[in-house]
Design a protein around this motif. Structure first.
Motif, PDB file in Angstrom:
ATOM      1  N   PHE A 275       1.782  15.344 -55.403  1.00  0.00           N
ATOM      2  CA  PHE A 275       2.580  14.114 -55.407  1.00  0.00           C
ATOM      3  C   PHE A 275       3.050  13.775 -56.812  1.00  0.00           C
ATOM      4  O   PHE A 275       4.186  13.342 -57.007  1.00  0.00           O
TER       5      PHE A 275
ATOM      6  N   PRO B 224      -0.649  12.909 -43.799  1.00  0.00           N
ATOM      7  CA  PRO B 224      -1.608  13.374 -44.810  1.00  0.00           C
ATOM      8  C   PRO B 224      -2.899  12.559 -44.845  1.00  0.00           C
ATOM      9  O   PRO B 224      -3.972  13.118 -45.088  1.00  0.00           O
TER      10      PRO B 224
ATOM     11  N   THR C  69      -3.470  17.302 -53.262  1.00  0.00           N
ATOM     12  CA  THR C  69      -2.368  16.464 -52.801  1.00  0.00           C
ATOM     13  C   THR C  69      -1.908  15.515 -53.896  1.00  0.00           C
ATOM     14  O   THR C  69      -0.702  15.343 -54.112  1.00  0.00           O
TER      15      THR C  69
ATOM     16  N   ILE D 139       7.375  10.914 -48.716  1.00  0.00           N
ATOM     17  CA  ILE D 139       7.601  11.681 -47.491  1.00  0.00           C
ATOM     18  C   ILE D 139       8.377  10.807 -46.503  1.00  0.00           C
ATOM     19  O   ILE D 139       7.907   9.718 -46.149  1.00  0.00           O
TER      20      ILE D 139
ATOM     21  N   ALA E 204       2.374   8.772 -50.313  1.00  0.00           N
ATOM     22  CA  ALA E 204       2.912   9.483 -49.145  1.00  0.00           C
ATOM     23  C   ALA E 204       4.050   8.676 -48.532  1.00  0.00           C
ATOM     24  O   ALA E 204       5.092   9.235 -48.171  1.00  0.00           O
TER      25      ALA E 204
END
Length: 141
Positions: A52, A26, A48, A15, A11
């Motif tokens: 990813f 997340p 997730t 992100i 993440a």
């Protein structure tokens, strides 16, 4: 926990920090979900992770290698290892010729949506799972 840590690390990689608000973090969302519904949290984690992995599909080999090294230094599975695990899961589903649960459904859906042409068998498995799910839902009413 290890997969949660892997997701948290990716993440940060994928992100932009400026887009992560406390409500949209997340890891925090996953932890909150785990406290209320652990089974749903496991499904969310699997989805997730699949997302990813897909977000890295167009990465160059040197970029993947650099992240692999960083992840291994943090005692986490490498991106290459996770890609292989994801691929093996899809292969098992195809050999079995059916999707057994929602987690597998989302794994196949993620794979087929980004794989391009030649995924006729995967689309058929998705359709079959969706039709069986709809029949089950209707019979409960």
């Amino acid at each position: 926990e290890r997969m949660r840590a892997w997701m948290a690390r990716l993440a940060r990689e994928l992100i932009p920090a400026t887009t992560i608000t406390p409500e949209a973090d997340p890891v925090k969302v996953l932890d909150q979900m785990a406290s209320r519904a652990p089974a749903q949290a496991r499904k969310g984690l699997a989805i997730t992770i699949g997302d990813f992995i897909e977000m890295t599909n167009d990465w160059s080999p040197p970029r993947v290698s650099a992240l692999d090294q960083a992840l291994m230094q943090e005692d986490l599975p490498s991106l290459s290892e996770m890609r292989l695990r994801f691929s093996k899961a899809i292969d098992r589903i195809v050999r079995r010729e059916r999707i057994n649960n929602e987690r597998e459904y989302y794994a196949v859906r993620n794979a087929v949506e980004h794989a391009g042409d030649g995924q006729t068998r995967l689309w058929a498995l998705l359709t079959d799972y969706e039709e069986k799910g709809l029949k089950t839902d209707v019979s409960k009413v």
